[in-house]
Design a protein around this motif. Structure first.
Motif, PDB file in Angstrom:
ATOM      1  N   SER A  41      -1.801  -0.410   3.745  1.00 59.44           N
ATOM      2  CA  SER A  41      -1.209  -1.415   3.188  1.00 59.44           C
ATOM      3  C   SER A  41      -1.199  -2.960   3.681  1.00 59.44           C
ATOM      4  N   TYR A  42      -0.812  -3.665   2.792  1.00 62.73           N
ATOM      5  CA  TYR A  42      -0.081  -5.217   2.564  1.00 62.73           C
ATOM      6  C   TYR A  42       0.607  -4.547   4.144  1.00 62.73           C
ATOM      7  N   GLU A  43       1.966  -4.004   4.103  1.00 58.73           N
ATOM      8  CA  GLU A  43       2.817  -3.402   4.545  1.00 58.73           C
ATOM      9  C   GLU A  43       2.660  -2.830   6.721  1.00 58.73           C
ATOM     10  N   ASP A  46       0.918  -6.433   7.873  1.00 56.68           N
ATOM     11  CA  ASP A  46       1.775  -7.256   8.549  1.00 56.68           C
ATOM     12  C   ASP A  46       2.427  -7.082   9.592  1.00 56.68           C
ATOM     13  N   GLU A  73      -5.703  -5.746  -2.407  1.00 53.19           N
ATOM     14  CA  GLU A  73      -4.090  -5.670  -2.016  1.00 53.19           C
ATOM     15  C   GLU A  73      -3.698  -6.217  -0.792  1.00 53.19           C
ATOM     16  N   LEU A  74      -4.387  -6.274   0.315  1.00 54.60           N
ATOM     17  CA  LEU A  74      -4.161  -6.817   1.502  1.00 54.60           C
ATOM     18  C   LEU A  74      -4.367  -8.877   1.101  1.00 54.60           C
ATOM     19  N   LYS A  75      -5.541  -9.237   0.431  1.00 52.14           N
ATOM     20  CA  LYS A  75      -5.623 -10.550   0.244  1.00 52.14           C
ATOM     21  C   LYS A  75      -4.425 -10.609  -0.422  1.00 52.14           C
ATOM     22  N   GLU A  76      -4.445 -10.280  -1.616  1.00 51.08           N
ATOM     23  CA  GLU A  76      -2.847 -10.438  -3.033  1.00 51.08           C
ATOM     24  C   GLU A  76      -1.725 -10.395  -2.538  1.00 51.08           C
ATOM     25  N   LYS A  77      -1.200  -9.399  -1.503  1.00 52.86           N
ATOM     26  CA  LYS A  77      -0.227  -9.259  -0.209  1.00 52.86           C
ATOM     27  C   LYS A  77       0.829  -7.748  -1.672  1.00 52.86           C
ATOM     28  N   ARG A  78       0.112  -6.898  -2.058  1.00 59.34           N
ATOM     29  CA  ARG A  78       0.760  -6.260  -3.064  1.00 59.34           C
ATOM     30  C   ARG A  78       0.520  -4.588  -2.865  1.00 59.34           C
ATOM     31  N   HIS A  79       0.858  -4.049  -3.692  1.00 56.31           N
ATOM     32  CA  HIS A  79       0.250  -2.692  -4.405  1.00 56.31           C
ATOM     33  C   HIS A  79      -1.001  -2.894  -5.808  1.00 56.31           C
TER      34      HIS A  79
END
Length: 85
Positions: A41-43, A46, A73-79
């Protein structure tokens, strides 16, 4: 660049990747170091980058097999709930 995984082959999938170990290696490395392990995930991305500011970047491997859309998801920083209509 060198890629290092935060879990040994002997550990297999019995533990989570040790990002403190990866960060320590990145701090000591004389070449760019790419961290790897348990990025789903982005989290996760990060958190890995915050724990290892000396890393060049983070590699996504099994996370892409589990969630092929993880790069969005990583590019847009979202689920991204792929099952949603």
């Amino acid at each position: 660049a060198v890629t290092i995984h935060g879990r040994s082959r002997a550990q297999r999938y019995s533990r989570l990747a040790d990002w403190d170990y990866v960060a320590h290696c990145a701090k000591l490395a004389s070449v760019p170091l790419v961290g790897n392990g348990d990025v789903y995930s982005y989290e996760d991305l990060d958190n890995a980058l915050r724990r290892g500011p000396n890393m060049a970047t983070v590699m996504v491997a099994r996370g892409a097999l589990v969630k092929p859309w993880i790069f969005t998801e990583l590019k847009e920083k979202r689920h991204w709930d792929i099952s949603a209509s």
